[in-house]
Motif scaffolding. Structure first.
Motif, short mmCIF file in Angstrom:
data_model
loop_
_atom_site.label_atom_id
_atom_site.label_comp_id
_atom_site.label_asym_id
_atom_site.label_seq_id
_atom_site.Cartn_x
_atom_site.Cartn_y
_atom_site.Cartn_z
N ALA A 1 0.46 7.91 5.57
CA ALA A 1 -0.67 7.43 6.37
C ALA A 1 -0.28 6.21 7.20
CB ALA A 1 -1.86 7.09 5.47
N TYR B 1 -11.50 4.34 5.46
CA TYR B 1 -11.41 5.50 4.59
C TYR B 1 -12.68 6.32 4.77
CZ TYR B 1 -11.89 8.31 0.37
OH TYR B 1 -12.10 9.35 -0.50
N SER C 1 -11.67 -1.79 5.72
CA SER C 1 -10.94 -2.91 5.14
C SER C 1 -11.52 -4.24 5.63
CB SER C 1 -9.45 -2.82 5.49
OG SER C 1 -9.26 -2.94 6.89
N LEU D 1 0.17 7.63 0.92
CA LEU D 1 -0.26 6.44 1.66
C LEU D 1 0.85 5.95 2.58
CD1 LEU D 1 -2.31 4.52 -1.06
CD2 LEU D 1 -3.17 5.75 0.94
N THR E 1 -6.28 4.25 10.88
CA THR E 1 -5.73 2.95 11.25
C THR E 1 -6.18 2.63 12.67
OG1 THR E 1 -3.75 3.48 9.97
CG2 THR E 1 -3.61 1.58 11.42
N ARG F 1 -8.33 -0.71 8.74
CA ARG F 1 -8.17 0.53 8.00
C ARG F 1 -9.54 1.05 7.57
NH1 ARG F 1 -5.05 -2.98 6.14
NH2 ARG F 1 -5.98 -3.12 4.07
N ILE G 1 0.85 -1.20 0.00
CA ILE G 1 0.00 0.00 0.00
C ILE G 1 0.88 1.24 0.00
CG2 ILE G 1 -1.63 1.35 1.39
CD1 ILE G 1 -2.85 -1.36 2.30
N PHE H 1 -7.79 8.84 6.52
CA PHE H 1 -7.26 7.49 6.36
C PHE H 1 -6.91 7.00 7.76
CE2 PHE H 1 -7.08 9.68 2.47
CZ PHE H 1 -7.13 8.75 1.45
N TRP I 1 -6.28 2.13 0.04
CA TRP I 1 -6.10 2.06 1.49
C TRP I 1 -6.87 0.90 2.10
CZ3 TRP I 1 -3.00 3.52 5.12
CH2 TRP I 1 -3.43 3.63 6.45
#
Length: 121
Positions: A28, A83, A76, A25, A104, A81, A18, A102, A56
């Motif tokens: 990120a 977005y 995700s 990214l 995490t 993850r 990624i 973005f 992402w």
């Protein structure tokens, strides 16, 4: 190699791939190590944000459950993850007034990082 070690290894490879897709990214992913939870990942257009967002969250992403609060948000497949598409924001991090996020988090949902992409026209 144990199953947990294999999962960690594959996750690391996935994140590295990624990060290679775009320097923003990479920020990120790795920026949290330098900047804490909230940090900027730079600027981009809304269409760039959408492309980066899909990269992402990756294959198998799904709409977030809280679509009333976060319309268009994607999570995700492993849930680590998120977005958040471009929206108007009143925040220290929203220098253009509009940003995409973005995010995490760990598998338990604890926030690890929140990278802000400021949207330009």
């Amino acid at each position: 190699m144990t199953l947990n070690k294999l999962k960690e290894h594959l996750l690391g490879e996935n994140l590295a791939n990624i990060a290679k897709a775009d320097p923003r990214l990479a920020t990120a992913i790795y920026g949290v190590e330098k900047s804490g939870v909230n940090f900027s990942m730079g600027m981009g257009t809304a269409s760039e944000a959408e492309k980066l967002g899909r990269t992402w969250v990756g294959d198998g992403a799904r709409l977030a459950k809280n679509q009333d609060y976060c319309p268009g948000c994607l999570v995700s497949a492993d849930g680590t993850r998120i977005y958040r598409p471009p929206m108007m924001k009143d925040s220290l991090y929203a220098v253009t007034g509009m940003q995409a996020n973005f995010v995490t988090q760990d598998v338990g949902g604890k926030l690890i990082g929140n990278a802000h992409l400021n949207i330009i026209k």
